[in-house]
Design an enzyme around this catalytic site. Sequence first.
Site, PDB file in Angstrom:
ATOM      1  CD  GLU A 200      37.652  47.956  44.649  1.00 29.59           C
ATOM      2  OE1 GLU A 200      37.898  48.867  45.464  1.00 29.59           O
ATOM      3  OE2 GLU A 200      37.549  46.767  44.976  1.00 29.59           O
ATOM      4  CD  GLU A 271      40.369  43.292  44.621  1.00 33.63           C
ATOM      5  OE1 GLU A 271      39.874  43.547  45.747  1.00 33.63           O
ATOM      6  OE2 GLU A 271      41.126  44.074  44.008  1.00 33.63           O
TER       7      GLU A 271
END
Length: 858
Positions: A200, A271
Amino acid sequence: MEAAVLAVVLFIGVALWSSSSSPAAAAAGTKEELEDGDYQRGEVTYDGRALIVNGTRVMLFSGEIHYARSTPEMWPKLIAKAKNGGLDVIQTYVFWNVHEPIQGQYNFEGRYDLVKFIREIQAQGLYVSLRIGPFVEAEWKYGGFPFWLHDVPSITFRSDNEPFKQHMQNFVTKIVTMMKHEGLYYPQGGPIIISQIENEYQMIEPAFGASGPRYVRWAAAMAVGLQTGVPWMMCKQNDAPDPVINTCNGLICGETFVGPNSPNKPALWTENWTSRYPIYGNDTKLRAPEDIAFAVALFIARKKGSFVSYYMYHGGTNFGRFAASYVTTSYYDGAPLDEYGLIWQPTWGHLRELHCAVKQSSEPLLFGSYSNFSLGQQQEAHVFETDFKCVAFLVNFDQHNTPKVEFRNISLELAPKSISVLSDCRNVVFETAKVSDLLRNILCFLITCKYKHIPSCSFIYLFSSQVNAQHGSRTANAVQSLNDINNWKAFIEPVPQDLSKSTYTGNQLFEQLTTTKDETDYLWYIVSYKNRASDGNQIARLYVKSLAHILHAFVNNEYVGSVHGSHDGPRNIVLNTHMSLKEGDNTISLLSVMVGSPDSGAYMERRTFGIQTVGIQQGQQPMHLLNNDLWGYQVGLFGEKDSIYTQEGTNSVRWMDINNLIYHPLTWYKTTFSTPPGNDAVTLNLTSMGKGEVWVNGESIGRYWVSFKGPSGQPSQSLYHIPRGFLTPKDNLLVLVEEMGGDPLQITVNTMSVTTVCGNVDEFSVPPLQSRGKVPKVRIWCQGGKRISSIEFASYGNPVGDCRSFRIGSCHAESSESVVKQSCIGRRECSIPVMAAKFGGDPCPGIQKSLLVVADCR
C-alpha cells in the site's frame, strides 16, 4: 437410479482425485520425475485474465492467515477449515520484527516458524501467496519493522534512501533464499505461486516527492531480480512497474479498483476486508456475509477478477505487545474462522457456496468472451461465454427494491443489493443476498478437480451435495472461578523516587520510543520540584501534555490521576489535576504508557511520542515549566525487568497476600489454575479488570483494556485467548500487571465453543440446477468433536421465526421432535429430509412447509 448415479460420480471423482496435482502431490511427483530427467515444473506466469499455473489459467480464492497470530498446534485445523471453505490459497505476511528482533540475529522458531507453516499448507494441498513486504502495516507493531531500523544513521523508511534499501534488500533476500533452499517455490515443487513486495505504498508515495517513484521502481526491480519463478505483486500501487502486478485492497474493489495497469496483467484482489479490525474504545463492527459475497461477485463480474483473498480469513491473536496503536489483542474475530479457529456461521458457509458456484463456471470465466449491458436504472448484466459454456452475473444496486428483469427470455426478480449467478446463463445457482439455509455444493469436488491444477478437491464434498449452512451461537462457559483470595498474591510496582537510580538523566524531556527502543510500553519520567513556604498554597495544579497513549501521575508516591487518548481522538493527551505539595523537595513521577506503536504513515521513523510539556501552577502564579529541569528516566516496570511473570522470575520479588490490594493501581497479581479438560478453546474473562498485560506460564497473551468502554457501554474486548499450547495440565501460572485498578477475584477461566446449532430448510428451497432428483435436507453438525446432545426445537410445518427466535406455527407435524431426535441425538452430524413421508404424512396439505431444527452440542 440415485445409487447408480452416485456410483458413477464416485468413480469419476476417484479418477480425477488420483490425477490431481495439488502442490503437495505435485511436489512429491515432481521429485521422482526430476530424478528421471523427464519433467520439470514451469514458472508461474500470468496474462490479462488470470495467473497461469501448470500451463493454464486458474480461478483462485485465498484467505489470509498469519502464522504469528496463532500457534503451530492450531495451524493444521485452521488450514483444513480454510480448504473445506473452498479456498485454494493461504496468504500471509512475513513479519520482519519477529524474525530479526536484533540486527543480524534471526528467529524462525515456534509460532515464527515460517517454513513449517508453509509446509503445512503444502501438505494439505493448497497454494501460498507470500507477502514479504517487508513493510506490512497489518495493525502490527511498527508496521512489521524491527525497531533497531529506527536507529540506523541517516535512514528514511520506504524511500530512495541507501541505508533503508540496503537493510530491506538484505531481509527480502534472506527470506527468498530460505524459501528457495527449502524448495518452496512452485517451479521447485513447492506451494508458493505469488509473492508481494512493499504494501500500500501509493497511500504515502506523494509525501516523498520524486524519491517515491524511484523507490517503487527500485523495489520492483530488486524483487524481480531474485528470480523466484513466480510473479510479484504490489497492492494499492497503480504505478507498479512491469512485470509486477498492481492489485486492489479494500471493501469494494469491484467499484474502486482502477484495474490492472497493463492489459497483460490480471485483476487480483489481495485484501477483501471481512470486517473492521477492532480498537479499544470502539464497539465491534462485523461485516454481513451478504455484503462480502456481493463484493466478491461484483469484482469477478465487473473487473474480470480471477483472484480474491479475504483479509482476514482467520485473524487470530495479537500476542505480547505486537498490536499496533490502540488495536485490541483479538484480531478480526468476525472472520470466517474466528479468533479461536471456530467456523463463524453463516459467513463461512455462504462464502463456500459462492466459491463453488464460481468454480462451476471457471471455464467461461477464464476463457470466455465478456459482455455487459444494462437491465434497468440500477441493474446490469455481465456475461462470460464460450462456445459451450456460459455464466451470467445479474447485478441489482438498488438497496430497497426487488425489480423484475428480463434476461435471455427469462424473467427474474433480483433481491435488493444483490447479484444472482446464473450457470449456463439460465439457472440461478447463487444469490449473494440469500444466506441460504441449504448450501448447494454442486458436486464441488468435480468442479475443482476438472481443472486439476486447482488444489482444493476434497472428498468431504462428495457426500454433501446438499449441505446445511447452519447458523450457530458461540458460547463462553465459565469452567473455573479464580475467586479464592487465598490463592492470589500481589506485588505493588514501586514508583521510582530517586533520580540517582535512573537509567538515564537529562535536562530535557526524552522521546519515548527512542528511549525504550519499543521493548516496553512503559517509561517513567521523574523530576524533583522544590516547594518553598513563601510559595503559599500547598495545593497546586499539575499540567502534563503528552503524545503517548496513557499517563499515570504520582506525587511523593501518591497517585494523583490518569488520562488516556483514543485511536481517533487528538494526538495530544492532557492531564490537568490538583495535587498536594509538601514544603521542600517533592518528587513527581510520571508513567507514560504506549498502547502499541504506529504501523503506518510516511516518515514513520520521525514520529515522536512521550511527554512534551510539564508544568506546575500554584495559586495565581504563572505556570512553572519543568521541561528543562533535570529529569530521570526508568525504562519499563520493575516487574518487567525481573520477569516476575515467569516461573523463574516470580521468586525474585516478595509477594504479599492480596487483602486490601484490590483496585490498587500499578499492582501485579499472580495465581495458578488448572487446564480445562477437553479440546475447546480456553479464555480468560477479564471484565473485572482495568488496563494491563497478562501472562500464562511466561507467555504474554496480550494487552487488556476492559475499562475503556465502547459507545455501547461494553468493553471492546473482555475475553482473552489462551492457546492450549501455552498450558500444562495443572498449576498454570497466571500473572497480570494492572495499571488502573481491578478485581482479580472475579476473573474466570472460560471455554469457548459453538454449543447451539440450527438449520431451517424449505421443501422447495433447492435451486433447480442442483435439485434434480434430490430431496432438500436439514443438516446440522457440531464442531470440535462434540455430539448432538439434545434437540431444543424441531418443527416440520410452518414454524415461526428463525434460528434465534422460534415457535410452532399453525401447521406442525407432531412427530417432528421424535423424528429429529432419532436421527440426531448422540451423533456429530445428522441430516433430515424435508419431506412429508419422513414425518408420517403431510400435516397440512396445501401449505408450503419447512423444517426448523435447533440442537445443542456437548
